[in-house]
Every structure is written in structure tokens, then in C-alpha cells.
Design a protein around this motif. Structure first.
Motif, PDB file in Angstrom:
ATOM      1  N   THR A 236       0.853  -1.182   0.000  1.00 29.77           N
ATOM      2  CA  THR A 236       0.000   0.000   0.000  1.00 29.77           C
ATOM      3  C   THR A 236       0.892   1.235   0.000  1.00 29.77           C
ATOM      4  O   THR A 236       1.800   1.356   0.825  1.00 29.77           O
ATOM      5  CB  THR A 236      -0.906   0.015   1.240  1.00 29.77           C
ATOM      6  N   GLY A 237       0.633   2.125  -0.937  1.00 33.03           N
ATOM      7  CA  GLY A 237       1.476   3.310  -1.074  1.00 33.03           C
ATOM      8  C   GLY A 237       2.666   3.100  -1.993  1.00 33.03           C
ATOM      9  O   GLY A 237       3.372   4.056  -2.331  1.00 33.03           O
ATOM     10  N   GLY A 238       2.897   1.862  -2.415  1.00 33.72           N
ATOM     11  CA  GLY A 238       4.025   1.563  -3.298  1.00 33.72           C
ATOM     12  C   GLY A 238       3.594   1.257  -4.717  1.00 33.72           C
ATOM     13  O   GLY A 238       4.288   0.534  -5.447  1.00 33.72           O
ATOM     14  N   GLY A 239       2.465   1.819  -5.125  1.00 32.32           N
ATOM     15  CA  GLY A 239       1.894   1.481  -6.421  1.00 32.32           C
ATOM     16  C   GLY A 239       2.674   1.999  -7.611  1.00 32.32           C
ATOM     17  O   GLY A 239       2.595   1.421  -8.702  1.00 32.32           O
ATOM     18  N   TRP A 240       3.446   3.084  -7.419  1.00 31.77           N
ATOM     19  CA  TRP A 240       4.197   3.625  -8.563  1.00 31.77           C
ATOM     20  C   TRP A 240       5.212   2.611  -9.081  1.00 31.77           C
ATOM     21  O   TRP A 240       5.359   2.432 -10.282  1.00 31.77           O
ATOM     22  CB  TRP A 240       4.889   4.921  -8.165  1.00 31.77           C
ATOM     23  N   ARG A 241       5.890   1.942  -8.165  1.00 34.57           N
ATOM     24  CA  ARG A 241       6.877   0.930  -8.563  1.00 34.57           C
ATOM     25  C   ARG A 241       6.203  -0.195  -9.338  1.00 34.57           C
ATOM     26  O   ARG A 241       6.721  -0.662 -10.364  1.00 34.57           O
ATOM     27  CB  ARG A 241       7.568   0.365  -7.320  1.00 34.57           C
ATOM     28  N   VAL A 242       5.038  -0.632  -8.883  1.00 35.72           N
ATOM     29  CA  VAL A 242       4.312  -1.703  -9.565  1.00 35.72           C
ATOM     30  C   VAL A 242       3.837  -1.228 -10.935  1.00 35.72           C
ATOM     31  O   VAL A 242       3.968  -1.941 -11.945  1.00 35.72           O
ATOM     32  CB  VAL A 242       3.114  -2.168  -8.713  1.00 35.72           C
ATOM     33  N   ALA A 243       3.297  -0.007 -10.994  1.00 32.73           N
ATOM     34  CA  ALA A 243       2.773   0.523 -12.256  1.00 32.73           C
ATOM     35  C   ALA A 243       3.870   0.663 -13.297  1.00 32.73           C
ATOM     36  O   ALA A 243       3.672   0.371 -14.484  1.00 32.73           O
ATOM     37  CB  ALA A 243       2.110   1.881 -12.006  1.00 32.73           C
ATOM     38  N   MET A 244       5.057   1.111 -12.892  1.00 32.98           N
ATOM     39  CA  MET A 244       6.168   1.259 -13.828  1.00 32.98           C
ATOM     40  C   MET A 244       6.713  -0.111 -14.246  1.00 32.98           C
ATOM     41  O   MET A 244       7.146  -0.295 -15.384  1.00 32.98           O
ATOM     42  CB  MET A 244       7.278   2.105 -13.208  1.00 32.98           C
ATOM     43  N   GLY A 245       6.686  -1.070 -13.325  1.00 31.83           N
ATOM     44  CA  GLY A 245       7.089  -2.424 -13.680  1.00 31.83           C
ATOM     45  C   GLY A 245       6.193  -3.000 -14.748  1.00 31.83           C
ATOM     46  O   GLY A 245       6.660  -3.648 -15.690  1.00 31.83           O
ATOM     47  N   LEU A 246       4.905  -2.737 -14.634  1.00 32.43           N
ATOM     48  CA  LEU A 246       3.950  -3.226 -15.642  1.00 32.43           C
ATOM     49  C   LEU A 246       4.257  -2.647 -17.016  1.00 32.43           C
ATOM     50  O   LEU A 246       4.204  -3.357 -18.026  1.00 32.43           O
ATOM     51  CB  LEU A 246       2.530  -2.861 -15.214  1.00 32.43           C
ATOM     52  N   LEU A 247       4.606  -1.376 -17.096  1.00 30.51           N
ATOM     53  CA  LEU A 247       4.887  -0.758 -18.390  1.00 30.51           C
ATOM     54  C   LEU A 247       6.101  -1.391 -19.053  1.00 30.51           C
ATOM     55  O   LEU A 247       6.197  -1.444 -20.280  1.00 30.51           O
ATOM     56  CB  LEU A 247       5.092   0.750 -18.222  1.00 30.51           C
ATOM     57  N   GLY A 248       7.041  -1.885 -18.245  1.00 28.92           N
ATOM     58  CA  GLY A 248       8.184  -2.592 -18.811  1.00 28.92           C
ATOM     59  C   GLY A 248       7.772  -3.900 -19.458  1.00 28.92           C
ATOM     60  O   GLY A 248       8.312  -4.295 -20.498  1.00 28.92           O
ATOM     61  N   PHE A 249       6.786  -4.596 -18.856  1.00 28.97           N
ATOM     62  CA  PHE A 249       6.311  -5.864 -19.430  1.00 28.97           C
ATOM     63  C   PHE A 249       5.582  -5.637 -20.753  1.00 28.97           C
ATOM     64  O   PHE A 249       5.513  -6.530 -21.594  1.00 28.97           O
ATOM     65  CB  PHE A 249       5.361  -6.566 -18.455  1.00 28.97           C
ATOM     66  N   GLU A 250       5.049  -4.419 -20.938  1.00 32.10           N
ATOM     67  CA  GLU A 250       4.232  -4.126 -22.111  1.00 32.10           C
ATOM     68  C   GLU A 250       5.020  -4.263 -23.406  1.00 32.10           C
ATOM     69  O   GLU A 250       4.447  -4.466 -24.465  1.00 32.10           O
ATOM     70  CB  GLU A 250       3.684  -2.704 -21.994  1.00 32.10           C
ATOM     71  N   ARG A 251       6.341  -4.148 -23.339  1.00 33.65           N
ATOM     72  CA  ARG A 251       7.127  -4.143 -24.564  1.00 33.65           C
ATOM     73  C   ARG A 251       7.925  -5.431 -24.709  1.00 33.65           C
ATOM     74  O   ARG A 251       9.089  -5.432 -25.077  1.00 33.65           O
ATOM     75  CB  ARG A 251       8.083  -2.952 -24.566  1.00 33.65           C
ATOM     76  N   GLY A 252       7.323  -6.567 -24.408  1.00 36.01           N
ATOM     77  CA  GLY A 252       8.013  -7.848 -24.464  1.00 36.01           C
ATOM     78  C   GLY A 252       7.808  -8.580 -25.774  1.00 36.01           C
ATOM     79  O   GLY A 252       7.857  -8.011 -26.854  1.00 36.01           O
ATOM     80  N   VAL A 253       7.537  -9.891 -25.646  1.00 35.83           N
ATOM     81  CA  VAL A 253       7.390 -10.745 -26.826  1.00 35.83           C
ATOM     82  C   VAL A 253       6.291 -10.243 -27.751  1.00 35.83           C
ATOM     83  O   VAL A 253       6.384 -10.379 -28.977  1.00 35.83           O
ATOM     84  CB  VAL A 253       7.110 -12.190 -26.373  1.00 35.83           C
ATOM     85  N   SER A 254       5.249  -9.645 -27.183  1.00 31.95           N
ATOM     86  CA  SER A 254       4.119  -9.222 -28.008  1.00 31.95           C
ATOM     87  C   SER A 254       4.523  -8.202 -29.066  1.00 31.95           C
ATOM     88  O   SER A 254       3.828  -8.048 -30.087  1.00 31.95           O
ATOM     89  CB  SER A 254       3.003  -8.629 -27.130  1.00 31.95           C
TER      90      SER A 254
END
Length: 396
Positions: A236-254
Motif C-alpha cells: 500500500t502506497g508503493g503502487g508507482w513501482r508496480v505501475a512502472m514495472g507493468l509498463l516494462g512488461f508491455e514491450r516484451g514478446v508481443s
């Protein structure tokens, strides 16, 4: 690491190709080539059923590890093979992309064991669809300015209030992952949390489609009025790190599957250029050759990144990839209309019909690609990331 395909990958390619040929028949034959950018409205019921068909074959979540969630186990090269074969046969546009390629890797990296067991199997079966609650009016590229807030009620649940915009597939999704401010008085990146919100909350969630230049409504506004959420991913309160991690996954194999789709679009442009005689124009010919060369460069860059090449992986790699394909696709849309001349401005529709605003594939390509340098992080934001995190320039 040297990225290449071996005998096991060739066998996997044959299996994938055969499965797609056997299943893209009957009900699903009509969904082939449908559901891409600008035509998200096409074949909706068939494409949702197609997600379940993919799930029954174990083709969702190939990179999720040991198969604990109902997915096949596949290495990076086999994930690339599947993405390539899927794109080559013009299989239906995926409704489950956001859950499979964005949320699932995020839960594997930051979620609890309970969250992974609850949410990953339904995604793998193609049963639950997700949308992404990030951008807001006034907080798009500058996401840290978001104002959607969440407060705990007396039962320990989060109550989400605020507005999200440009939310892809919100009108179809069962769940939304929402970045919200959970610490009153916090500013910028602090005090944000990554919440999992069920969309079936009448009176608490209102989805309003946004009609685009293409005449379709993939994007939506979403209004939350005390919507209930029970799950926080990460701290809780650490959502920025999670949100930025997700954006890194967005540019993978797909991204490689995306490039196969780009290749098919370029092939259609070349065909039109031949048919109209535009290919005899040296300026048009040079633009097409440049597009072909740039597309090959993007592929090699993506393969080097996936292969772990030391000079291709780093904090700026996702931003470089986004800059490359966004501008390329936009230029392709411009060339697609240039080769057709003045006739490209006339639609194929019946102008006496109730809804005369109809577009063909190339017109949709041109109009939709105008957004490519904006959504998913604008070019300006990507350049700022490269400047600060790679070149070490002073922060704004």
C-alpha cells in the motif's frame, strides 16, 4: 546470449500452425483479420469465444513459468514462434491481451501467492478480461498527477472514487487494475496503490465509450463512485513501482507479433502502390524501401533485447522500442494514403445510409496511427526517460 531458433522451436512452430489451422474454422473463420486497431468493434462475440478457445488449448500465458495456472510451458523463443504464427494467419485481435501480457507478469513479479492463484487461472482459460485504469483527464503522460483516490471503509475494503480515460476495452472487461491515491495529501509518485477492481458494480462504475475518428469506440471514460476493491498488488502506497514495472512488461514478446502485423500492412501498401502505379514514383518508392528497412531494424532490435544482448537491454530499452514503432506506424499510414492519391479521401460507405462514416483498412490505418505517438506513453515522455535514465541528463 545469442537469440536463435532450434529444432524444438521448429517442432513447436508446426504444432502452433496446425492448431491454428484446425481451429480457425466454422464460427471463428469469420473473425480472421478482425479486431485490429480501428476495427475493435468487429466480431465481438466470436472474439470473446475465441479467448476461451485459446485457453482450452493452453495457448494463453506461455511465459508464466511452470504451468501451474493452466498454461503451457514455453521458453522465450517458443513464445516468439507462437506470436509470429498467430500474426501470420491474421488470427482475431485479442481481447485478453491486457490480462495476459500486462497484469499477469505484474502479479508474478509483485503479487501475492493468493492473488496469483485467484486471478491467473481465469485469464489462462480466457474467461476473465481486464482493462487498465491509468490515464486521467490532466494525468495522461504525466501519470503522477492522477487524482483518483481510494479510502478504506470500516470493513477494510478500498472505496475508489474518480475518473479514468482512454481505458481500452473497459466496456468488455470484467476487472480493471487501477492506480489510485491511497494516502490523503500525498503528491506525485508517493502514496499511490495498485488496486484490482471488479467492473460489475452497477451504480458505482459508469463506462462511457469515446467515439474516435475511425467511428469506433475502443477507448472509454470510466467513472468510479465508491467502487469496491479488496486487493492491493505490492505494498500500500508503493503502487508507482508496480505501475512502472507493468509498463516494462508491455514491450516484451508481443512486440514481435505486432511487427508481423506491421509486415502484413506494409505488404498491402506495396500492393496498392503497384496497382495505382505509385511505385513508379521515385519518392514513393524511396519511402517504401525506408519503411521496409526500418521494420527489419525494429525486428533485430527486439530479438537482441529478448536475447539479453548487453547493449540492447537497460532502462531505456522499452522507450527506444516505443519510439521506433510509434513513428514508423504513423509514417506507414501516411504512405498508405499517398499511394492512392486523391481517392484515399473518399470512403467506401453508402452516403445515404444512416451511418455513412465507413472506412476501409488503409483509411483506418491512417487515422488510428495518428495516436501511436501518444498512447502508451507519448514520444516526449519516452525521450525524457532516455535523457534522464540513460544519458544521465538533469531531471526536469
Amino acid at each position: 546470449m545469442e537469440f536463435g531458433f532450434g529444432a524444438e522451436d521448429d517442432a513447436f512452430r508446426r504444432e502452433a500452425r496446425e492448431w491454428l489451422e484446425e481451429h480457425l474454422v466454422g464460427r471463428f473463420a469469420g473473425a480472421v483479420g478482425r479486431g485490429g486497431p480501428g476495427s475493435e468493434h468487429e466480431g465481438a462475440s466470436e472474439r470473446r469465444a475465441w479467448e476461451r478457445e485459446l485457453g482450452s488449448g493452453g495457448w494463453i500465458g506461455l511465459g508464466w513459468g511452470d504451468g501451474s495456472y493452466g498454461n503451457r510451458v514455453a521458453g522465450v523463443t517458443q513464445q516468439v514462434v507462437w506470436a509470429e504464427e498467430y500474426a501470420r494467419v491474421r488470427a482475431p485481435g485479442r481481447y485478453g491481451h491486457i490480462g495476459e501480457n500486462l497484469l499477469a507478469p505484474t502479479l508474478l513479479a509483485y503479487g501475492s501467492a493468493e492473488q496469483r492463484q485467484r486471478f491467473l487461472p481465469p485469464i489462462a482459460r480466457g474467461e476473465e478480461l481486464w482493462c487498465q485504469g491509468y490515464s486521467e483527464p490532466g494525468a495522461g503522460s504525466d501519470l503522477a498527477s492522477l487524482r483518483t483516490a481510494a479510502e478504506r471503509d470500516r470493513d477494510g475494503r478500498w472505496r475508489v472514487t474518480g475518473q479514468k480515460v482512454w481505458t481500452s476495452l473497459a466496456h468488455e472487461a470484467d476487472w480493471c487494475f487501477v492506480l489510485a491515491r491511497t494516502e490523503a495529501g500525498s503528491v506525485r509518485h508517493r502514496g499511490l496503490s495498485f488496486l484490482l477492481v471488479p467492473m460489475d458494480q452497477p451504480g458505482r462504475i459508469d463506462v462511457r465509450p469515446i467515439r474516435q475518428l475511425t467511428g469506433t469506440s475502443e477507448f472509454n471514460e470510466v467513472f468510479f463512485d465508491g467502487a469496491v476493491a479488496r486487493d492491493v498488488v505490492g505494498e500500500t502506497g508503493g503502487g508507482w513501482r508496480v505501475a512502472m514495472g507493468l509498463l516494462g512488461f508491455e514491450r516484451g514478446v508481443s512486440t514481435l507479433a505486432q511487427q508481423i502485423g506491421f509486415e502484413e500492412e506494409l505488404r498491402r501498401v506495396v500492393r496498392d502502390a503497384r496497382d495505382t502505379g505509385a511505385l513508379d514514383d521515385p519518392v514513393i518508392a524511396e519511402r517504401i524501401v525506408r519503411l521496409w528497412a526500418e521494420l527489419r531494424t525494429m525486428r533485430f532490435n527486439a530479438l537482441r533485447t529478448l536475447g539479453g544482448a548487453a547493449d540492447a537491454v537497460g532502462p531505456g530499452a522499452p522507450s527506444v522500442a516505443k519510439l521506433l514503432w510509434g513513428g514508423w506506424h504513423q509514417r506507414l499510414g501516411e504512405v498508405a494514403l499517398s499511394v492512392r492519391g486523391a481517392g484515399a479521401a473518399v470512403g467506401p460507405g453508402d452516403w445515404s445510409a444512416e451511418d455513412p462514416y465507413q472506412l476501409d483498412e488503409q483509411q483506418r490505418l491512417f487515422l488510428f496511427s495518428r495516436a501511436d505517438t501518444i498512447y502508451g506513453g507519448s514520444d516526449e515522455i519516452q525521450r525524457t526517460i532516455i535523457a534522464e535514465r540513460v544519458l544521465g541528463l538533469p531531471r526536469e
